[in-house]
Design a protein around this motif. Structure first.
Motif, PDB file in Angstrom:
ATOM      1  N   ALA A 113      -2.668  26.392  28.934  1.00  0.00           N
ATOM      2  CA  ALA A 113      -2.473  25.980  27.610  1.00  0.00           C
ATOM      3  C   ALA A 113      -2.442  26.994  26.299  1.00  0.00           C
ATOM      4  CB  ALA A 113      -3.473  24.860  27.485  1.00  0.00           C
ATOM      5  N   ILE A 114      -3.607  27.696  26.478  1.00  0.00           N
ATOM      6  CA  ILE A 114      -3.539  28.649  25.486  1.00  0.00           C
ATOM      7  C   ILE A 114      -2.461  29.636  25.067  1.00  0.00           C
ATOM      8  CG2 ILE A 114      -4.711  30.803  24.675  1.00  0.00           C
ATOM      9  CD1 ILE A 114      -7.260  29.653  25.727  1.00  0.00           C
ATOM     10  N   ARG A 115      -1.686  29.858  26.450  1.00  0.00           N
ATOM     11  CA  ARG A 115      -0.381  30.508  26.446  1.00  0.00           C
ATOM     12  C   ARG A 115       0.737  29.942  25.785  1.00  0.00           C
ATOM     13  NH1 ARG A 115       2.281  32.999  31.489  1.00  0.00           N
ATOM     14  NH2 ARG A 115       3.384  34.004  29.489  1.00  0.00           N
ATOM     15  N   VAL A 116       0.563  28.522  26.089  1.00  0.00           N
ATOM     16  CA  VAL A 116       1.766  27.976  25.490  1.00  0.00           C
ATOM     17  C   VAL A 116       1.808  27.867  23.751  1.00  0.00           C
ATOM     18  CG1 VAL A 116       2.569  25.400  25.375  1.00  0.00           C
ATOM     19  CG2 VAL A 116       2.374  26.413  27.581  1.00  0.00           C
ATOM     20  N   MET A 117       0.551  27.630  23.448  1.00  0.00           N
ATOM     21  CA  MET A 117      -0.052  27.420  22.173  1.00  0.00           C
ATOM     22  C   MET A 117       0.292  28.680  21.301  1.00  0.00           C
ATOM     23  SD  MET A 117      -0.690  24.258  21.558  1.00  0.00           S
ATOM     24  CE  MET A 117      -1.391  23.796  20.214  1.00  0.00           C
ATOM     25  N   LYS A 118      -0.070  29.799  21.799  1.00  0.00           N
ATOM     26  CA  LYS A 118      -0.005  31.186  21.168  1.00  0.00           C
ATOM     27  C   LYS A 118       1.341  31.771  21.255  1.00  0.00           C
ATOM     28  CE  LYS A 118      -3.106  34.351  21.334  1.00  0.00           C
ATOM     29  NZ  LYS A 118      -3.636  34.424  19.967  1.00  0.00           N
TER      30      LYS A 118
END
Length: 277
Positions: A113-118
């Protein structure tokens, strides 16, 4: 051979947020959601006024030609999301976490999820499942990432179901869905997709929740609706469930245009003197 299109600045565009969707539910304003996977299409849909753009793992089907959504990877999803986010000035952009990127454990899910957001600049993520994914939802939300849930027919579980038929027709499964919906709301989901369940059940679940529901094959009484854009516009026509309404037949429009182009080339009618240097 072509020039790059650049989105023109739009003045006083009010961004759709998770709070906007909550306000729309409270006001009884249905939410319009469509899928998007590329810059050009996303820009058109955004300018048309769609509230939510879902970068769906359905890209596995309509963009890559796979039979199911399972083969698409997190890197693929991030790429499609990057294209969509660059085009959008108004809509809320939600990105599916693909199969294998969150089922292992909540730590892996958070990293995904962090990868998608960043890396993509998305506004929220979506994942499938009920009670089993509640710890994962809670962990992602604790990191400040909005999560949309997905119940009913969950395409990432197609091999477990063994069919794309309507879910939750029997009372046992319907009761589990009711329970899952409440658990996902309690875990902090800002909205739920309800896919291919009886309309009566979808209406009941919608009325029981304070967060919006987005239906696909779940009747008119959800707080909003979603379709795969390629289905709605008639770009794909070999998929014909009863819940799809074709608002255009772009397959025929494109075929006619391409055949006209071919004929003009054959006849040396293109380019004309006015189209030459």
């Amino acid at each position: 051979m072509s020039t790059r299109t650049v989105a023109a600045p739009v003045v006083d565009v009010k961004r759709v947020t998770t709070q906007s969707l909550q306000e729309m539910k409270a006001a009884g304003i249905p939410i319009a959601m469509l899928t998007a996977y590329d810059y050009t299409t996303a820009r058109i849909l955004d300018r048309a006024g769609v509230d939510v753009l879902l970068v769906g793992d359905s890209a596995s089907n309509v963009m890559a030609g796979h039979e199911t959504t399972l083969p698409i990877t997190l890197d693929h999803m991030i790429y499609h999301a990057q294209c969509v986010v660059r085009a959008v000035q108004r809509a809320l952009v939600v990105v599916d976490l693909p199969f294998g990127s969150y089922q292992g454990n909540s730590k892996e899910a958070l990293i995904s999820a962090i990868r998608v957001m960043k890396e993509a600049g998305a506004h929220a993520v979506k994942l499938e499942g009920g009670e089993a994914v509640v710890p994962t939802v809670e962990r992602i939300i604790t990191a400040g990432i909005p999560v949309m849930g997905h119940l009913g027919l969950t395409p990432q579980s197609i091999y477990r179901f063994g069919t794309y038929k309507v879910r939750a027709r029997d009372e046992q499964e319907a009761e589990q869905l009711r329970r899952d919906a409440l658990l996902l709301q309690q875990a902090g989901c800002f909205a739920l997709v309800l896919e291919k369940i009886p309309a009566v059940l979808a209406a009941e679940v919608t009325a029981s929740l304070s967060i919006p529901t987005i239906g696909i094959g779940a009747g008119v009484h959800c707080d909003g609706q979603v379709l795969v854009t390629h289905d709605a516009l008639g770009l794909t026509t070999d998929f014909n469930p009863r819940f799809v309404r074709r608002y255009a037949r772009l397959d025929q429009v494109i075929t006619d245009a391409v055949q006209a182009y071919i004929q003009d080339v054959r006849d040396r009618a293109f380019p004309s003197d006015e189209e030459s240097y």
